[in-house]
Scaffold this active site. Sequence first.
Site, PDB file in Angstrom:
ATOM      1  N   LYS A  38     -11.754  23.099 -55.534  1.00 45.71           N
ATOM      2  CA  LYS A  38     -10.348  23.495 -55.666  1.00 45.71           C
ATOM      3  C   LYS A  38     -10.233  24.933 -56.176  1.00 45.71           C
ATOM      4  O   LYS A  38      -9.481  25.736 -55.620  1.00 45.71           O
ATOM      5  CB  LYS A  38      -9.629  22.518 -56.617  1.00 45.71           C
ATOM      6  CG  LYS A  38      -8.170  22.835 -56.862  1.00 45.71           C
ATOM      7  CD  LYS A  38      -7.407  21.615 -57.319  1.00 45.71           C
ATOM      8  CE  LYS A  38      -7.685  21.218 -58.755  1.00 45.71           C
ATOM      9  NZ  LYS A  38      -7.021  22.067 -59.762  1.00 45.71           N
ATOM     10  N   SER A  39     -10.972  25.259 -57.228  1.00 45.93           N
ATOM     11  CA  SER A  39     -10.883  26.616 -57.795  1.00 45.93           C
ATOM     12  C   SER A  39     -11.301  27.665 -56.775  1.00 45.93           C
ATOM     13  O   SER A  39     -10.674  28.724 -56.645  1.00 45.93           O
ATOM     14  CB  SER A  39     -11.802  26.730 -59.015  1.00 45.93           C
ATOM     15  OG  SER A  39     -11.341  25.897 -60.044  1.00 45.93           O
ATOM     16  N   ARG A  43      -9.004  30.648 -54.775  1.00 39.50           N
ATOM     17  CA  ARG A  43      -9.400  32.062 -54.821  1.00 39.50           C
ATOM     18  C   ARG A  43      -9.669  32.614 -53.429  1.00 39.50           C
ATOM     19  O   ARG A  43      -9.405  33.787 -53.149  1.00 39.50           O
ATOM     20  CB  ARG A  43     -10.616  32.230 -55.737  1.00 39.50           C
ATOM     21  CG  ARG A  43     -10.226  32.096 -57.226  1.00 39.50           C
ATOM     22  CD  ARG A  43     -11.412  31.705 -58.066  1.00 39.50           C
ATOM     23  NE  ARG A  43     -11.128  31.707 -59.498  1.00 39.50           N
ATOM     24  CZ  ARG A  43     -10.521  30.708 -60.158  1.00 39.50           C
ATOM     25  NH1 ARG A  43     -10.094  29.629 -59.513  1.00 39.50           N
ATOM     26  NH2 ARG A  43     -10.337  30.775 -61.474  1.00 39.50           N
ATOM     27  N   GLY A 111      -1.314  24.657 -61.840  1.00 38.24           N
ATOM     28  CA  GLY A 111      -1.389  25.721 -62.840  1.00 38.24           C
ATOM     29  C   GLY A 111      -2.230  26.884 -62.341  1.00 38.24           C
ATOM     30  O   GLY A 111      -1.893  28.054 -62.553  1.00 38.24           O
ATOM     31  N   ARG A 139       4.494  23.652 -68.663  1.00 36.02           N
ATOM     32  CA  ARG A 139       3.203  24.194 -69.105  1.00 36.02           C
ATOM     33  C   ARG A 139       3.327  25.656 -69.551  1.00 36.02           C
ATOM     34  O   ARG A 139       4.168  26.400 -69.051  1.00 36.02           O
ATOM     35  CB  ARG A 139       2.161  24.022 -67.991  1.00 36.02           C
ATOM     36  CG  ARG A 139       1.898  22.539 -67.738  1.00 36.02           C
ATOM     37  CD  ARG A 139       0.903  22.305 -66.643  1.00 36.02           C
ATOM     38  NE  ARG A 139      -0.425  22.793 -66.996  1.00 36.02           N
ATOM     39  CZ  ARG A 139      -1.445  22.807 -66.142  1.00 36.02           C
ATOM     40  NH1 ARG A 139      -1.284  22.378 -64.901  1.00 36.02           N
ATOM     41  NH2 ARG A 139      -2.620  23.259 -66.531  1.00 36.02           N
ATOM     42  N   SER A 184      -9.683  30.583 -71.083  1.00 36.75           N
ATOM     43  CA  SER A 184      -9.092  30.095 -69.836  1.00 36.75           C
ATOM     44  C   SER A 184      -9.487  30.967 -68.653  1.00 36.75           C
ATOM     45  O   SER A 184      -9.222  32.171 -68.629  1.00 36.75           O
ATOM     46  CB  SER A 184      -7.566  30.085 -69.977  1.00 36.75           C
ATOM     47  OG  SER A 184      -6.961  30.054 -68.703  1.00 36.75           O
ATOM     48  N   GLN A 186      -8.140  30.700 -65.801  1.00 30.27           N
ATOM     49  CA  GLN A 186      -6.901  31.074 -65.094  1.00 30.27           C
ATOM     50  C   GLN A 186      -6.353  32.374 -65.640  1.00 30.27           C
ATOM     51  O   GLN A 186      -5.930  33.254 -64.894  1.00 30.27           O
ATOM     52  CB  GLN A 186      -5.861  29.953 -65.225  1.00 30.27           C
ATOM     53  CG  GLN A 186      -6.292  28.679 -64.517  1.00 30.27           C
ATOM     54  CD  GLN A 186      -5.314  27.537 -64.706  1.00 30.27           C
ATOM     55  OE1 GLN A 186      -4.314  27.671 -65.417  1.00 30.27           O
ATOM     56  NE2 GLN A 186      -5.604  26.409 -64.091  1.00 30.27           N
ATOM     57  N   ASP A 334     -12.379  20.063 -67.200  1.00 27.38           N
ATOM     58  CA  ASP A 334     -11.720  19.095 -66.303  1.00 27.38           C
ATOM     59  C   ASP A 334     -12.439  17.746 -66.252  1.00 27.38           C
ATOM     60  O   ASP A 334     -11.919  16.782 -65.678  1.00 27.38           O
ATOM     61  CB  ASP A 334     -11.631  19.666 -64.882  1.00 27.38           C
ATOM     62  CG  ASP A 334     -10.636  20.824 -64.809  1.00 27.38           C
ATOM     63  OD1 ASP A 334      -9.788  20.946 -65.722  1.00 27.38           O
ATOM     64  OD2 ASP A 334     -10.712  21.608 -63.845  1.00 27.38           O
ATOM     65  N   ARG A 365      -3.668  15.117 -71.607  1.00 24.86           N
ATOM     66  CA  ARG A 365      -4.817  14.277 -71.214  1.00 24.86           C
ATOM     67  C   ARG A 365      -5.445  13.534 -72.381  1.00 24.86           C
ATOM     68  O   ARG A 365      -6.055  12.480 -72.187  1.00 24.86           O
ATOM     69  CB  ARG A 365      -5.879  15.122 -70.509  1.00 24.86           C
ATOM     70  CG  ARG A 365      -5.483  15.458 -69.105  1.00 24.86           C
ATOM     71  CD  ARG A 365      -6.597  16.091 -68.290  1.00 24.86           C
ATOM     72  NE  ARG A 365      -6.096  16.278 -66.939  1.00 24.86           N
ATOM     73  CZ  ARG A 365      -6.507  17.217 -66.097  1.00 24.86           C
ATOM     74  NH1 ARG A 365      -7.454  18.056 -66.466  1.00 24.86           N
ATOM     75  NH2 ARG A 365      -5.986  17.300 -64.890  1.00 24.86           N
TER      76      ARG A 365
HETATM   77  C1  S3P Z   1      -9.193  26.505 -63.351  1.00 22.44           C
HETATM   78  C2  S3P Z   1      -9.367  26.708 -64.690  1.00 22.44           C
HETATM   79  C3  S3P Z   1      -9.201  25.642 -65.694  1.00 22.44           C
HETATM   80  C4  S3P Z   1      -9.180  24.259 -65.065  1.00 22.44           C
HETATM   81  C5  S3P Z   1      -8.355  24.209 -63.826  1.00 22.44           C
HETATM   82  C6  S3P Z   1      -8.865  25.178 -62.782  1.00 22.44           C
HETATM   83  C7  S3P Z   1      -9.375  27.647 -62.429  1.00 22.44           C
HETATM   84  O1  S3P Z   1      -7.960  25.843 -66.369  1.00 22.44           O
HETATM   85  O2  S3P Z   1      -8.733  23.308 -65.992  1.00 22.44           O
HETATM   86  O3  S3P Z   1      -8.395  22.902 -63.251  1.00 22.44           O
HETATM   87  O4  S3P Z   1      -9.499  27.417 -61.202  1.00 22.44           O
HETATM   88  O5  S3P Z   1      -9.412  28.778 -62.904  1.00 22.44           O
HETATM   89  P1  S3P Z   1      -7.855  26.843 -67.659  1.00 22.44           P
HETATM   90  O6  S3P Z   1      -8.179  28.193 -67.184  1.00 22.44           O
HETATM   91  O7  S3P Z   1      -6.445  26.721 -68.112  1.00 22.44           O
HETATM   92  O8  S3P Z   1      -8.845  26.325 -68.648  1.00 22.44           O
END
Ligand code: S3P
Length: 452
Positions: A38-39, A43, A111, A139, A184, A186, A334, A365
């Site tokens: 997914k990440s 990207r 998110g 959030r 984080s 993200q 996660d 969670r």
């Molecule tokens: C992610 C970063 C994580 C993770 C999310 C995906 C990403 O969040 O929990 O499912 O793809 O950068 P955080 O950056 O808030 O920890």
Amino acid sequence: MAGRTDFLKEKKGGPDQGRMMVRGGNHVHGTIVVPGDKSISHRSVILGGIAEGTTRIEGFLQSDDCLNTLKAFQSLGVSVNRPEGSVLLLESPGFRGLKEPQDVLDFGNSGTAVRLMCGVLAGSSFFSVLTGDQSLRTRPMARVTDPLKRMGAHIDGPEMGKRLPLAIRGVGLSGINHFNSHKSAQVKSAILLAGLNATGPTIVEEPVATRDHTERMIPVFGGSIRRDGQTSTVQPSRLKGCNIRVPGDFSSAAFFIVLGLLTPGSNLRLEGVGLNPTRTALITVLNAMGARSIQVTPSTPDSVEGEPYGTLDIGFSELTGIDVPLEWIPNMIDEIPILAVAAAFARGTTRIRGAAELRVKESDRLRGISEALSAVGIRVKEFPDGLAIEGQGPKPRISGAVVQSLNDHRIAMSMAVLGTRLPAEEQIAILGTDYISTSFPGFTKLFSQVVS
Ligand code: S3P
């Protein structure tokens, strides 16, 4: 350009929709390929969307979250086609050629999508409004909007941009030096993406290395980024379209790793799984809990566009509770719901601390997993930043229950794994399972393929 676009359909269902029943007393065996990461999928679309020319993405995860990122780029003028299977073709005029969206950009439950897109849109030449579903609108966003404002961004929204919806008026940005105190990926990625279109270098320092997919992918698109320990420095760059292959999602594989570990006599093979070391701390923790049956075979060549991947072979193993070292948490953030399930079947208590971030994920969670495990008969103590799970060993005295997923995909899938270990005559009903499709479309099918 010829190709299918029917996969860009609207999400069905909604809060509290979907129910999954899982019966206990199962066997587990088979070979599966989990869907794309997914990440990395987010990207690949984001960098492909701002890179000039054609980007070909193989193994793209067609989950609701990633499709929302894709739809956003369509609204910005990027053409999207799917010539075959899981291959996507993006055709972009490049960052400076993107056009103002005519409607609000809705990122649903994601998110990652909305935070990374704040970084992209802050440096654009137009106005955009970003929102999401009920969960995403609660959030925290200040962790991204505050540093972007320091770069010069014009962002407004409830409480000056602390939550969605956000209104962004694109402007020229200047590079900053940011310390990633939230640990984080993200936040780090949003700032690095903004830095690609800022003047001067943009530097992000981290107290612990978080997932580094953005840093690994920027050079593949011809962008300039330097990494020095836990500090990344990005230079303003014009990106060019390229080919990306997305490995299987380790976070999706995690449910099957624990399923195999907890089931006596199991024999499970997971192929093509991403093995980026900033993602795989779950294996380190399970090994520290005494798992003797997780075999990792890296593929050769050992990476696709900078991302390592390989095969995992899983069998049954007895586990012992541990105190999870704090420094491992960011690299398994996660996987904590499914680790909590593994801990319920370990001998002794497992303590997970330093995980307060879990309270602001797709759901709270810590509360969700604590309530769900308690419902089946596992004693759990909740802390502001973690859980202590009293494991009962491989044959716990647990019973069927109705559990709420809190519309959280990872809680739903974790409880499905737990359901398979109930006594044969018992079953669990998990509510709110429609959200599984945000990260793992086809989970139920793969699950029923290996559980019998
Ligand atoms: C992610 C970063 C994580 C993770 C999310 C995906 C990403 O969040 O929990 O499912 O793809 O950068 P955080 O950056 O808030 O920890």
